[in-house]
Design a protein around this motif. Structure first.
Motif, short mmCIF file in Angstrom:
data_model
loop_
_atom_site.label_atom_id
_atom_site.label_comp_id
_atom_site.label_asym_id
_atom_site.label_seq_id
_atom_site.Cartn_x
_atom_site.Cartn_y
_atom_site.Cartn_z
N ARG A 327 0.97 -1.62 -8.66
CA ARG A 327 -0.11 -1.44 -9.58
C ARG A 327 -0.90 -0.14 -8.52
NH1 ARG A 327 -2.49 -4.14 -13.51
NH2 ARG A 327 -4.41 -3.69 -12.90
N LEU A 328 -0.62 0.79 -9.59
CA LEU A 328 -1.25 2.43 -8.72
C LEU A 328 -2.79 2.86 -9.29
CD1 LEU A 328 -1.18 4.74 -6.73
CD2 LEU A 328 0.50 5.14 -7.79
N ASP A 329 -3.42 2.65 -9.00
CA ASP A 329 -4.47 3.18 -9.78
C ASP A 329 -5.51 4.87 -9.31
OD1 ASP A 329 -7.04 3.70 -11.14
OD2 ASP A 329 -7.66 2.09 -11.26
N LEU A 330 -4.94 5.65 -9.71
CA LEU A 330 -5.58 7.30 -9.39
C LEU A 330 -6.45 7.22 -10.51
CD1 LEU A 330 -2.06 8.55 -8.33
CD2 LEU A 330 -3.72 8.04 -7.12
N SER A 331 -7.38 6.48 -11.40
CA SER A 331 -7.57 7.27 -12.12
C SER A 331 -9.37 8.56 -11.03
CB SER A 331 -7.96 6.85 -12.67
OG SER A 331 -8.69 5.57 -12.60
#
Length: 613
Positions: A327-331
């Motif tokens: 899981r990668l959150d770059l928002s």
């Protein structure tokens, strides 16, 4: 004499010992002063099981019969002098578990010492402002829950509880920790979240058995370097503090698996050379500007990396070092392009909403993680980027000689007039479009108080509008006429409502309303059936309508973090289409953090199980 012959397990000697300490103790008849609040049948059952649950009984004080449950002759013994074998009250079990949570207790008396066998004392959700010094005599206590009270200080006597394994003090008003706290060397779980702590004692390093430490929602500006002495610590939560940096010694915590640093003031990403077991690193809502290879090269076991709501401008190629990443959150950053090598990772979830992404078409991003990864993999070339790729990158980054980026209009179909700090968009910006096709508008990071009326001139072509980081307090009808609009970014404005006319946006898939002033989820959103993503974190939303959300069959992402939700309706569990439901940072008490950590599927299942039948 018959009493002596019938005893077992040393109960008689225990009673005598208590009698010496308490002149009221002994073989006295239990007074009938418990009233309806504590039924005799409940006390009778507690003498057999050793457990008494008085949760939610509206108690303003603990009745004497509870403190003296193992001291006085039971009421029923006076009513029945010929005991059967099953009614031998003198063979009662010492009370080991007492739950008096969800009442109206403002204090506890020193009679607490009459229950020396207690291993569990749960008094959460009361109105306690202090704890009695007699708590030091509960030497067998293993779990103490005093969360959701009004404690301003802890008595020093609490440090005498050497067998304590779980101590829960969250949601109080504590400003400091008493001296000698490190003597609780058997402590494994310590929750000090939602208090008023400004410092953590360096002596905490002596809590060598600690596995879980929650310091979130305090006023900590730094962490002591000595915290690295907690060699068994697996879970460290420092969310919602004032941390500007992390001591380098933290990188030496070899057992650390989960680290939460959301909602602080971090400008730089820490390095973790010794944290070989680190599985989750949450750094969202900070001020981190750069992500480099040195930050990533040691995160071999990382599964979750949360970098949402920072100031990142790029992602390094070394992101591929994170082979375990899921899981990668770059928002909500300032990322305009992604390295094609990112497509090599086996991500299950990739969040990119709220970035000025220019190399990936919006429709690809809206299709979800796997489509984005597929697209990135298709762009990987063994001999590096092609000439056309280089042209595109240059077109995005080279400043135009004029005030309007004509390159972006012609090459990327973007009308970009962002980060100018202007109060209005000049006519020459719209004039520059001429006969060109424009699909995206970016007017973010200005001082706009209203939406430019000339935006309506692009209603037949625009699908992507970014008006974030302005001063908008209302949405004009011109915006509601952009029939092809599929992505709308309105974060960081002054909005508290949306016009009903937005219902006409029949292609809208993603809307970002984070960091505004909404107190409810706008009603019009429930009627836009095409919506797939609603981002409304960091507002004041106090309720949602689960029945209306259930009808939104296309909705897969709902971000409600950092709002004012006091309760989560169980019926929300019926929204089975949701793939991402984010609820952190709200004042509700259930679901607990342990459930939230398990992800959306676990949250929905938990809620469904609690729907009244």
């Amino acid at each position: 004499m018959v009493l002596c012959f019938g005893t077992r397990g040393g109960n008689m000697s225990r009673l005598r010992g208590l009698a010496e300490r308490d002149p009221r103790a002994g073989f006295r008849a239990e007074r009938g002063d418990c009233g309806a609040s504590v039924p005799q049948g409940l006390l009778k059952a507690a003498r057999k099981s050793g457990q008494l649950n008085l949760s939610g009984r509206n108690l303003s004080e603990v009745p004497q019969c509870v403190w003296r449950i193992n001291v006085d002759i039971p009421e029923e013994a006076n009513q029945n002098l010929s005991f059967s074998a099953t009614e031998r009250w003198w063979e009662q079990t010492d009370l080991t578990k007492l739950i008096i949570s969800n009442n109206k207790l403002q204090s506890l008396t020193d009679d607490l010492r009459l229950l020396p066998a207690l291993t569990v004392l749960d008094i959460h959700d009361n109105q306690l402002i202090s704890l009695p010094s007699a708590i030091r005599e509960l030497e067998n206590l293993q779990k103490l829950n005093v969360s959701h009270n009004k404690l301003k200080i802890l008595p020093e006597e609490i440090t005498n509880l050497r067998n304590l394994k779980g101590l829960y003090l969250q949601h109080n008003e504590l400003t400091s920790i008493p001296e000698g706290f490190e003597q609780l060397f058997n402590l494994e779980d310590l929750d000090l979240s939602n208090n008023c702590l400004t410092t953590v004692p360096a002596s905490f390093s002596s809590l060598s058995s600690l596995v879980r430490l929650n310091l979130s929602s305090n006023q900590l500006k730094n962490l002591p370097a000595e915290i690295s002495g907690m060699k068994r610590l697996k879970h460290l939560d420092c969310n919602s503090n004032l941390l500007e940096s992390i001591p380098s010694e933290l990188a030496g915590m070899e057992s650390l698996e989960l680290l939460y640093l959301r909602r602080n003031k971090l400008r730089f990403l820490p390095e973790f050379p010794s944290c070989k077991l680190l599985k989750e690193l949450h750094l969202g809502e900070n001020q981190i500007e750069m992500l480099g290879a040195e930050h990533l090269k040691h995160l071999n076991s990382i599964l979750v990396l949360d970098l949402r709501d920072n100031k990142l401008k790029s992602v390094p190629d070394e992101i591929t070092l994170l082979q375990s990443l899921e899981r990668l959150d770059l928002s909500n950053n300032d990322i305009s392009s992604l390295p094609y090598s990112l497509g090599k990772l086996h991500l299950k979830f990739l969040a990119l909403e709220g970035n000025p992404m220019r190399t990936i078409r919006r429709e690809i991003i809206n299709k979800g993680t796997q489509e984005v990864l597929k697209y990135l993999r298709s762009k990987i070339k063994d001999d590096g980027p092609s000439q056309s790729d280089s042209v595109i990158e240059t077109a995005m980054t080279l400043p135009s000689e004029s005030r309007v980026n004509v390159h972006a209009i012609i090459t990327l179909k973007i009308l970009d007039y962002s980060d100018k700090q202007t109060t209005l968009i000049p006519d020459e910006v719209f004039d520059a479009v001429k006969s060109n096709i424009v699909t995206s508008i970016n007017f973010s990071k200005n001082q706009l108080c209203e939406i430019p009326k000339r935006i309506i001139e692009l209603k037949e072509m625009v699908s992507d509008v970014n008006l974030g980081f302005n001063k908008l307090s209302l949405i004009s009808l011109e915006l509601c006429m952009l029939q092809k609009l599929s992505f709308l970014d309105l974060r960081n404005n002054f909005l508290n409502s949306l016009p009903e006319e937005m219902e006409s946006l029949i292609r809208l898939q993603t809307i970002n309303l984070s960091f505004n002033r909404f107190k409810i989820l706008p009603e019009v959103l429930y009627r836009i059936s095409t919506l797939e993503t609603i981002l409304i974190s960091n507002n004041q939303v106090g309720s949602v309508n689960p029945e209306k959300l259930k009808i939104m069959e296309n909705l897969v992402t709902l971000d409600l973090q950092n709002n004012d939700l006091l309760q989560i309706p169980p019926e929300l569990g019926n929204c089975v289409n949701l793939r991402t439901l984010l609820l952190d940072g709200n004042p509700f008490r259930v679901p607990r953090a342990a459930i939230l950590m398990k992800g959306t599927a676990a949250i929905l299942e938990y809620l469904r199980d609690r729907i009244p039948t």
